[in-house]
Design a protein around this motif. Structure first.
Motif, PDB file in Angstrom:
ATOM      1  N   GLN B 268      40.937  -7.879  29.139  1.00  0.00           N
ATOM      2  CA  GLN B 268      40.479  -6.482  29.187  1.00  0.00           C
ATOM      3  C   GLN B 268      41.416  -5.575  29.970  1.00  0.00           C
ATOM      4  OE1 GLN B 268      36.600  -6.984  30.857  1.00  0.00           O
ATOM      5  NE2 GLN B 268      35.823  -8.118  29.096  1.00  0.00           N
ATOM      6  N   TRP B 269      42.469  -6.117  30.498  1.00  0.00           N
ATOM      7  CA  TRP B 269      43.472  -5.317  31.199  1.00  0.00           C
ATOM      8  C   TRP B 269      42.887  -4.573  32.387  1.00  0.00           C
ATOM      9  CZ3 TRP B 269      47.091  -2.768  26.975  1.00  0.00           C
ATOM     10  CH2 TRP B 269      47.492  -3.772  26.086  1.00  0.00           C
ATOM     11  N   GLN B 270      41.973  -5.192  33.101  1.00  0.00           N
ATOM     12  CA  GLN B 270      41.423  -4.570  34.310  1.00  0.00           C
ATOM     13  C   GLN B 270      41.790  -5.476  35.478  1.00  0.00           C
ATOM     14  OE1 GLN B 270      37.523  -2.643  33.847  1.00  0.00           O
ATOM     15  NE2 GLN B 270      37.180  -4.054  32.162  1.00  0.00           N
ATOM     16  N   LEU B 271      43.041  -5.432  35.857  1.00  0.00           N
ATOM     17  CA  LEU B 271      43.545  -6.390  36.834  1.00  0.00           C
ATOM     18  C   LEU B 271      42.965  -6.149  38.225  1.00  0.00           C
ATOM     19  CD1 LEU B 271      45.422  -8.821  36.676  1.00  0.00           C
ATOM     20  CD2 LEU B 271      47.206  -7.392  37.682  1.00  0.00           C
ATOM     21  N   GLY B 272      42.781  -4.872  38.590  1.00  0.00           N
ATOM     22  CA  GLY B 272      42.202  -4.567  39.890  1.00  0.00           C
ATOM     23  C   GLY B 272      40.792  -5.140  40.002  1.00  0.00           C
ATOM     24  N   TYR B 273      40.058  -4.969  38.916  1.00  0.00           N
ATOM     25  CA  TYR B 273      38.694  -5.472  38.866  1.00  0.00           C
ATOM     26  C   TYR B 273      38.686  -7.002  38.969  1.00  0.00           C
ATOM     27  CZ  TYR B 273      33.804  -5.199  37.283  1.00  0.00           C
ATOM     28  OH  TYR B 273      32.446  -5.259  37.190  1.00  0.00           O
ATOM     29  N   ALA B 274      39.610  -7.620  38.258  1.00  0.00           N
ATOM     30  CA  ALA B 274      39.732  -9.083  38.313  1.00  0.00           C
ATOM     31  C   ALA B 274      40.087  -9.535  39.725  1.00  0.00           C
ATOM     32  CB  ALA B 274      40.792  -9.557  37.313  1.00  0.00           C
ATOM     33  N   ALA B 275      40.984  -8.793  40.370  1.00  0.00           N
ATOM     34  CA  ALA B 275      41.401  -9.162  41.724  1.00  0.00           C
ATOM     35  C   ALA B 275      40.217  -9.080  42.687  1.00  0.00           C
ATOM     36  CB  ALA B 275      42.537  -8.257  42.193  1.00  0.00           C
ATOM     37  N   ALA B 276      39.383  -8.058  42.503  1.00  0.00           N
ATOM     38  CA  ALA B 276      38.200  -7.940  43.358  1.00  0.00           C
ATOM     39  C   ALA B 276      37.270  -9.133  43.145  1.00  0.00           C
ATOM     40  CB  ALA B 276      37.474  -6.627  43.063  1.00  0.00           C
ATOM     41  N   ALA B 277      37.092  -9.509  41.887  1.00  0.00           N
ATOM     42  CA  ALA B 277      36.230 -10.663  41.603  1.00  0.00           C
ATOM     43  C   ALA B 277      36.809 -11.937  42.234  1.00  0.00           C
ATOM     44  CB  ALA B 277      36.063 -10.847  40.093  1.00  0.00           C
ATOM     45  N   ALA B 278      38.135 -12.041  42.241  1.00  0.00           N
ATOM     46  CA  ALA B 278      38.770 -13.216  42.840  1.00  0.00           C
ATOM     47  C   ALA B 278      38.486 -13.275  44.338  1.00  0.00           C
ATOM     48  CB  ALA B 278      40.277 -13.191  42.589  1.00  0.00           C
ATOM     49  N   GLN B 279      38.479 -12.126  44.995  1.00  0.00           N
ATOM     50  CA  GLN B 279      38.178 -12.126  46.431  1.00  0.00           C
ATOM     51  C   GLN B 279      36.729 -12.543  46.679  1.00  0.00           C
ATOM     52  OE1 GLN B 279      40.936 -11.781  47.973  1.00  0.00           O
ATOM     53  NE2 GLN B 279      41.893 -11.031  46.105  1.00  0.00           N
ATOM     54  N   VAL B 280      35.839 -12.093  45.795  1.00  0.00           N
ATOM     55  CA  VAL B 280      34.438 -12.475  45.950  1.00  0.00           C
ATOM     56  C   VAL B 280      34.290 -13.993  45.790  1.00  0.00           C
ATOM     57  CG1 VAL B 280      32.110 -12.235  44.991  1.00  0.00           C
ATOM     58  CG2 VAL B 280      33.588 -10.231  45.205  1.00  0.00           C
ATOM     59  N   LEU B 281      35.007 -14.545  44.815  1.00  0.00           N
ATOM     60  CA  LEU B 281      34.963 -15.994  44.619  1.00  0.00           C
ATOM     61  C   LEU B 281      35.470 -16.727  45.870  1.00  0.00           C
ATOM     62  CD1 LEU B 281      34.571 -18.417  42.589  1.00  0.00           C
ATOM     63  CD2 LEU B 281      37.022 -18.245  42.206  1.00  0.00           C
ATOM     64  N   PHE B 282      36.544 -16.230  46.411  1.00  0.00           N
ATOM     65  CA  PHE B 282      37.121 -16.788  47.635  1.00  0.00           C
ATOM     66  C   PHE B 282      36.064 -16.817  48.741  1.00  0.00           C
ATOM     67  CE2 PHE B 282      40.608 -15.845  51.044  1.00  0.00           C
ATOM     68  CZ  PHE B 282      40.430 -17.116  51.571  1.00  0.00           C
ATOM     69  N   ALA B 283      35.399 -15.691  48.917  1.00  0.00           N
ATOM     70  CA  ALA B 283      34.363 -15.619  49.949  1.00  0.00           C
ATOM     71  C   ALA B 283      33.230 -16.598  49.666  1.00  0.00           C
ATOM     72  CB  ALA B 283      33.825 -14.190  50.038  1.00  0.00           C
ATOM     73  N   MET B 284      32.842 -16.687  48.382  1.00  0.00           N
ATOM     74  CA  MET B 284      31.755 -17.591  48.016  1.00  0.00           C
ATOM     75  C   MET B 284      32.099 -19.037  48.379  1.00  0.00           C
ATOM     76  SD  MET B 284      30.553 -16.120  44.316  1.00  0.00           S
ATOM     77  CE  MET B 284      30.480 -17.752  43.599  1.00  0.00           C
ATOM     78  N   ILE B 285      33.301 -19.446  48.026  1.00  0.00           N
ATOM     79  CA  ILE B 285      33.712 -20.823  48.303  1.00  0.00           C
ATOM     80  C   ILE B 285      33.760 -21.066  49.806  1.00  0.00           C
ATOM     81  CG2 ILE B 285      35.602 -22.479  48.143  1.00  0.00           C
ATOM     82  CD1 ILE B 285      36.283 -21.302  45.428  1.00  0.00           C
ATOM     83  N   ALA B 286      34.342 -20.114  50.521  1.00  0.00           N
ATOM     84  CA  ALA B 286      34.472 -20.281  51.966  1.00  0.00           C
ATOM     85  C   ALA B 286      33.100 -20.392  52.611  1.00  0.00           C
ATOM     86  CB  ALA B 286      35.251 -19.100  52.552  1.00  0.00           C
ATOM     87  N   ILE B 287      32.165 -19.527  52.198  1.00  0.00           N
ATOM     88  CA  ILE B 287      30.831 -19.543  52.811  1.00  0.00           C
ATOM     89  C   ILE B 287      30.113 -20.848  52.475  1.00  0.00           C
ATOM     90  CG2 ILE B 287      28.539 -18.490  52.725  1.00  0.00           C
ATOM     91  CD1 ILE B 287      30.037 -15.776  52.348  1.00  0.00           C
TER      92      ILE B 287
END
Lengths: 435, 302, 275
Positions: B268-287
């Motif tokens: 979908q060419w929404q890289l910023g949006y994808a990057a934000a989702a990646a940070q959320v995933l990172f937080a989820m795993i860490a927590i």
């Protein structure tokens, strides 16, 4: 130890890459890989099906042009994720297959090279394209691609089952012309054959449901898109289209649990009456109908998608094209090689049209040879009633994915029609407004 | 090597400052890679997550808009739910089955060795082969499950087309693929349990369950915690199985966060949006990993 | 005693049944791969009865692509394994044995890196290699994998466990730092090297997302990505039997490597976690 293993490998690699002064032309395409059957075939007339003919054509081109080394990159359909990654990585191929509907996605971001000079060099005039093919590739007066076909979703019909169901008159299939008739025919079909009337893709592969949905919306005179930033799926036309698809499914008129490959093989096995699938299958099904052991033996017909909603006699069409992604590193020699490749595909468009696709060149569509191909007269009307998706939508490809996903969730009953249309529209609009 | 040795040695003995810094030379190659391939991409990702961009460049600075959008995006929220559901389906199963297998196969007989090999073999297959195998087991048209169902006169079940069954089917595939790792980890831990504990228990005529619960499990409790953390981290990253077996469907029931990221960025060419989702995933795993660590370390007797 | 350690018969039966379940899908794919494509199109149950054919395997042999992919996977996996071993050993020795400014804080930072999943950095990595126009290269496929903090962590722990007296004795003999590392300590870490090497090799071999977005040129596909490309092709032109033969062909090398080195692999995997 490690060096012992690596050294010969690296040496071998170096040997493979070195000493080839032919011009390298990287060609990326979908249509599948069939090296096993056609790897050695370079006579396109001896090949069948999209994959076979495409493979044989490229083999032929290589044989005819010993100074060009064609590197063929077969990608999984439709290959746009990969192309996008390549463009971002500054390493796109020289020529790529692209749907007419997707050209605007890339053209809007200035990722494609207009082909005017290359085509001039090749001696291919855009005037020679059919109007539908030309509409697919022209942006203003710039030619963004070399069309190789125009295609449409069709009704592929198992005449043996239709006969059994009493839906044949004078050797021609009787097709529904209203939602009510559709229901009645499907009911009669099921009563007499014990099989579902409709064979369609119901999950995993989104393209089938997406096209049927667009088709029904367009037949009602509706427009799937309002403008460049807004879709228009959650409309009365959308409601009626999706509601109808759902009713058919809920009434048991459709097969269930079919991905694309599953739907095709279900139809080939004679497990349903009508397969909704594109022009590309005409050649293969015709071939099946000539085999005695096939469920389609002597009993295959094909028709344009019938006008179920009669507000407009219209059919969705799209097309396949070769486009040239922008690449600063492309040499003049490579452009010349590309020009010869495109010329070759223009010259051999008849062979490609044997798949079942409509030719992209007026001279071929008007030729006796094309009209003499089986079933072509039954679908030729599409060249007049075909209509592509609007050019102003500049994220057509990801939206098609969403439309297909939501539509199949709705008509298989996993989600309400209202909810699916709302989600479809919201998700599409988010993409349309994200740039 | 021999050539450099003499100079290195003399330099080492000569100059104190050089000696002080020379240690850094050993870690420098890694630190360089660490900075370039882990820290820098992390920063780029964080930065992109506050922009509207595609793979070809940044379009606009949008602050935290992407994050706000994520938490009101039903598709993303469903993907988060799907991911947790998948973790809940796989992690306990992998842990318990892995432990059970290890308990049964923890002996020197030849048959145990063969069976250990059988259970570990699938682990070395790549995700594309595993999904190919399992699609051919699960699809209703000619899949093995369907062929067997037909033998018994039953209608085949369309596992991957059913929004209720699709995720369990992917979980089953994943358990089949990954059961070898926890089993091996538990086997290694069981080898470390002191034999005299068992001998004492044998003298007491303790029952099997009693031995299991009062000797074996407490002795390997650190490994249990380790397996759970490893598996949580692994299974949160579900991608290939869902992409290849169902494409996230039907009706978004199997789309995990990682597939969401891939689609947002590359389709979908929404890289910023994808990057934000990646940070959320990172937080989820860490927590999740930290919570698990906290829970398991609290149980340790002081 | 021995009676107690022998598992109850019911458990043995259950485990054997599970083992059969593990094997059945593999055997299913194996027999499908020996069947004619048209026969399978009509009915996959035909796989249980002859005739069988080698045609699918012959077709794979006739097609260069799979070999290119296999070769890429071998090169990438070996290079990544070698790289991780070298870089992690050096760093592990440095962190465990040497004094230099910032050692402690740097090690803590590296430990923090353990918590970063690939997904959180993959977009940034893609941007970096795009900016350098370095996608579709072995470098792009190998280098990101070298930043795994796990190897450094493992090697540091291992070097720490080696008695310092060994270094001191060598130091007295006038050996240089590097010589101590290379000639004396490194040989002592071979078990850890094996663990890390095997772990890295399989991880590299099975990597999917990164090669999927970085190796987009058919010549640079790894086996994993190449098989995925054939698997989701719109027109399943090659036929089921061929696809299955390809799966067998792709799975076989790792299975064989596994069966040969089984003992070491199992020990290595367990060893890695023990640290």
């Amino acid at each position: 130890m490690r060096r012992l293993i690596l050294a010969p490998l690296l040496a071998l690699l170096a040997a493979c890459g070195a000493s080839d002064d032919r011009t390298e032309l990287v060609v990326q395409r979908f249509f599948g890989s069939c090296q096993a059957d056609y790897g050695a075939v370079n006579d396109p007339t001896k090949a069948d099906g999209e994959c076979g003919i495409m493979t044989a054509l490229i083999n032929r081109f290589e044989a005819d042009n010993p100074d060009i080394r064609v590197v063929e990159n077969v990608v999984f359909w439709p290959g746009y994720d990969q192309l996008t990654a390549q463009l971002a990585a500054n390493g796109p191929p020289d020529l790529v297959t692209m749907h007419s509907s997707a050209i605007s996605d890339y053209e809007a971001r200035d990722l494609l090279e207009p082909l005017n000079p290359v085509l001039a060099q090749a001696g291919v005039s855009p005037e020679s394209f059919t109007p539908a093919a030309r509409a697919g590739v022209m942006v203003g007066d710039q030619v963004m691609g070399l069309p190789i076909d125009v295609w449409a979703p069709l009704w592929h019909i198992n005449m043996n089952l239709f006969r059994k169901a009493g839906l044949v008159r004078d050797g021609r299939p009787i097709l529904p012309s209203s939602p009510e008739e559709f229901d009645a025919h499907a009911r009669q079909f099921h009563e007499r054959t014990g099989k579902p009337y409709l064979v369609q893709v119901t999950d995993k592969d989104f393209a089938g449901p997406m096209r049927i949905f667009y088709m029904y919306v367009m037949q009602q005179g509706g427009a799937p898109f309002r403008d460049a930033r807004h879709s228009n799926f959650n409309s009365p036309e959308g409601q009626r289209a999706l509601g109808f698809m759902r009713d058919l499914y809920q009434q048991g008129h459709s097969v269930r649990n079919q991905d694309y490959a599953g739907a095709v093989s279900t139809f080939l096995k004679g497990e349903g009456g009508v397969l909704i699938d594109g022009t590309w299958m005409v050649g293969q099904f015709t071939a099946a109908s000539q085999r005695e052991d096939s469920a389609l033996a002597d009993g295959y017909a094909v028709r344009p998608f019938p006008a179920i909603f009669k507000e407009r006699n219209v059919s969705l069409v799209d097309g396949h094209n070769w486009v040239m992604p922008r690449d600063e590193r492309r040499t003049q020699a490579q452009r010349e090689a590309a020009a010869r490749f495109l010329r070759f595909f223009a010259d051999n468009n008849f062979q490609w049209a044997r798949t079942g696709h409509f030719p992209a060149y007026t001279s071929i569509i008007e030729s006796a040879a094309w009209r003499a191909l089986p079933h072509r007269s039954d679908i030729a009307v599409l060249t007049q009633i075909g209509e592509p998706l609007p050019r102003f939508v500049r994220r057509q490809s990801p939206i098609e994915f969403i439309v297909g996903e939501e539509a199949s969730a709705a008509f298989t009953g996993q989600k309400s029609v209202d909810r699916a249309l709302q989600d479809m529209q919201r998700r599409a609009d988010e993409i349309l407004q994200s740039f | 090597m021999a050539m450099g040795d003499a100079t290195l040695r003399s330099r080492l003995s000569q100059s104190a400052p050089w000696r002080r810094w020379s240690g850094l030379l050993f870690v420098a190659p890694y630190l360089l890679l660490f900075a370039a391939m882990l820290i820098l991409p992390l920063i780029i990702g964080l930065r992109l997550s506050t922009t509207r961009s595609d793979l070809f460049g940044v379009k606009a600075e949008v602050g935290l808009e992407n994050y706000a959008r994520l938490f009101s995006d039903p598709v993303f929220l469903k993907a988060v739910g799907n991911t947790f559901y998948f973790v809940a389906l796989t992690v306990p199963a992998l842990t318990i089955i892995g432990l059970a297998l290890a308990l049964v196969l923890n002996n020197a007989s030849r048959w145990s060795a063969v069976l250990r090999a059988v259970f570990f073999a699938s682990t070395v297959l790549s995700v594309t082969v595993v999904t190919l195998i399992w699609r051919l087991v699960l699809i209703p048209d000619g899949g093995l499950a369907a062929v067997i169902a037909r033998l018994f006169g039953q209608a085949p079940i369309a596992f991957l087309s059913d929004p209720v069954l699709a995720m369990p089917a992917i979980a089953l595939t994943t358990i089949w693929w990954g059961i070898g790792l926890p089993m091996v980890l538990f086997l290694a831990a069981l080898q470390q349990v002191p034999r005299d504990l068992y001998e004492a228990a044998a003298l007491d005529n303790a029952s099997r369950p009693r031995i299991l619960f009062s000797i074996t499990l407490p002795a390997i409790r650190r490994t249990i915690a380790l397996v759970v953390i490893i598996e949580i981290i692994l299974q949160f990253q579900l991608f290939g199985q869902a992409q290849l077996m169902t494409g996230g469907g039907p009706n978004n029931s199997t789309r995990p966060v990682v597939l969401f990221i891939y689609e947002a960025g590359w389709k979908q060419w929404q890289l910023g949006y994808a990057a934000a989702a990646a940070q959320v995933l990172f937080a989820m795993i860490a927590i999740a990993a930290m919570a698990q660590y906290y829970v398991s370390s609290r149980k340790e007797p002081a | 005693m021995s009676a107690l350690r022998r598992p109850p018969p019911l458990a043995v039966v259950a485990v054997v049944a599970l083992a059969v379940l593990m094997l059945v899908p593999m055997l299913w794919v194996l027999i499908l791969s020996f069947k004619d494509n048209t026969a399978l199109l009509a009915d996959t149950a035909s796989a249980f009865v002859p005739p069988y054919t080698f045609a699918n395997y012959r077709n794979i042999m006739g097609e260069g692509q799979v070999f290119t992919w296999l070769m890429n996977s071998v090169i990438v996996s070996l290079a990544m394994t070698a790289g991780v071993l070298i870089v992690s050993s050096l760093a592990g020795y440095g962190f465990a044995r040497l004094e230099f400014p910032g050692r402690k804080i740097l090690f803590v930072v590296v430990l923090f890196g353990l918590a970063i999943p690939e997904q959180a950095v993959i977009i940034g990595r893609h941007q970096i290699f795009s900016a350098l126009s370095m996608h579709n290269s072995y470098t792009a496929l190998v280098v990101p994998g070298l930043s795994m903090p796990f190897g450094v962590f493992l090697m540091t722990q291992y070097f720490r466990a080696i008695p310092v007296e060994i270094d001191e004795a060598a130091m007295l003999d006038g050996a240089s730092r590097f010589r101590i590392f290379w000639r004396i300590l490194l040989p002592l870490t071979i078990p850890a090297q094996a663990t890390l090497g095997i772990f890295t090799f399989f991880q590299a071999w099975n990597d999917y997302w990164w090669p999927l977005i970085s190796a987009t040129d058919g010549q640079m596909y790894t086996l994993t990505v190449g098989i995925a490309a054939t698997q989701v092709n719109f027109a399943q032109a090659e036929g089921l039997g061929f696809l299955m033969a390809q799966a067998v062909f792709a799975g076989l090398p790792t299975l064989i490597v596994y069966l040969i080195f089984q003992k070491y692999i199992v020990r290595a995997v367990a060893g890695a976690a023990g640290q």
